[in-house]
Every structure is written in C-alpha cells, then in structure tokens.
Design an enzyme around this catalytic site. Structure first.
Site: not given
Length: 230
Positions: A101-103, A105, A184
């Site tokens: 998962l993104d930073f 998220t 993303h």
C-alpha cells in the site's frame, strides 16, 4: 518440490539411492514416513532420513495488519517507519508483505513468511479483487463508473487497466474494486478526471476483509479458515 527431487538435489544422494531410501521407508516428512516420490516437500516441512534432520522445518505464519498512514510498505527503510516495525514477533526478518500500500494509504495488509501463499495473492493471473474506500476532492460523477468499467489507458506503461467496479456512496465518496496493483493505480484512475484522492483505505482482498476490531497499527494472526481462503 517433490521429495525425490529434494533428496536428489543434495550432494550426498544420487537418484538410485533416493529410490532405495523411499522404498525402504527411511524418509519422513513432518514425522510421517513417505515412500511416494511425488510426496510434497514445502519450505516449512521437516525432512528426515533415518534419524538425521535434512531440513528442520518451521511454522508458516500469517498476519493481518491495519496499516496506518505514514508507514512504508517495506521491510526496511532508512527514513520512515515500516509496516514490519509494527509487528512484534520472533524471527520477524522472515516475514514479507503480500500486496503493498502507498505511504498514506490505510487498511488491510497481509504479512507472511509463506512465499507460495503470497504469490497466489499477488500474481496478475489470479485477478484477486481488492476493495478500497475512496474520498475525493471533487464530486464523483456518473461517468466515472462507466469509464472505470471500460478501463483507463496509462500512457507510461502503455496499457489499459482491467475493468473496475465503482460504487458511489456520496458526492465525494466511493467504493472501488480493482483486480490489479499498478503504481498509484487508484489515484491515477481518479486523476483521469482531474479529481484528487484525499483518502484511500483498503477494506478487503478477495474474500478476506479487514477485522473491524483492529485499530490502525494493530495486527493479529490469521485464523486457519482465513488462510485457506486463498
């Protein structure tokens, strides 16, 4: 790996010796005598010949984590806390992430030491649906769902995303289900409409949903029936 191949790969045994070991029932996997050359040896299996341990075996481990914001989906990072920093278990270095998962998220993250299990979750051909709760800067129009279902062209990768399902919950909130994990991807899909994603939260992966009892940063071991969902 088949047990005959596992044994043949060891420098001490040739194929003829392996056949004899199996016929003479001198091989045990996880304490059970095996004679079938097709018997499976996993990375977690304990393998013995007579009284000698050839592979000690280890327990497979599976965890569900509620990933908070400001946390890197990595095992190590020189600048930021990682999701593994939130895990307090022995032999933590054996663990890896199944689906990043993104930073910023949040939401469901699966962590394991079982490479075969995690590959089943993340390989593209599995097409495992991942469901996200999304909050956006601008209103979400009816054209979003139509375009997401058609697929959106990403010029950088020269590809079109797989069909995605969008459920509009409110003027600026929605639930999105995708079967890919492009860089993303969700933010770029909404970016197609110049609509910035303000909050992104993964609710589920396939049939497994984030445990509502968990708070951000908390985790628990998966139950047997949850492991077998994949």
């Amino acid at each position: 790996m088949r047990v005959d191949r596992f044994l043949s790969n060891l420098p001490r045994y040739n194929r003829k010796q392996v056949r004899l070991l199996l016929v003479e029932k001198r091989v045990r996997i996880d304490g059970k005598v095996v004679s079938d050359p097709h018997s499976e040896v996993l990375e977690f299996s304990r393998v013995e010949v007579d009284d000698e341990v050839l592979q000690p075996g280890k327990p497979a481990r599976y965890f569900m984590l509620y990933k908070p914001q400001g946390c890197v989906s990595a095992t190590r990072d020189p600048e930021h806390p990682t999701v593994l920093d939130l895990i307090h278990e022995p032999d933590k270095d054996d663990l890896h992430i199944a689906g990043r998962l993104d930073f910023n998220t949040t939401g469901l993250m699966l962590i394991t030491n079982d490479g075969s299990w995690s590959r089943r979750l993340t390989q593209p051909q599995t097409k495992l649906p991942k469901v996200y709760y999304v909050e956006t800067e601008q209103e979400i129009g009816p054209e979003y769902a139509i375009k997401f279902a058609e697929g959106i062209y990403f010029a950088f990768e020269d590809l079109t995303t797989q069909p995605a399902q969008l459920q509009v919950l409110g003027p600026r909130t929605a639930r999105l289900s995708i079967v890919e994990g492009r860089y993303h991807q969700v933010k770029r899909m909404f970016g197609h409409f110049n609509n910035k994603v303000l909050r992104l939260h993964r609710e589920s992966m396939g049939p497994l949903a984030l445990d509502h009892a968990l708070k951000p940063g908390e985790y628990r071991a998966l139950r047997t029936e949850e492991i077998h969902l994949f």
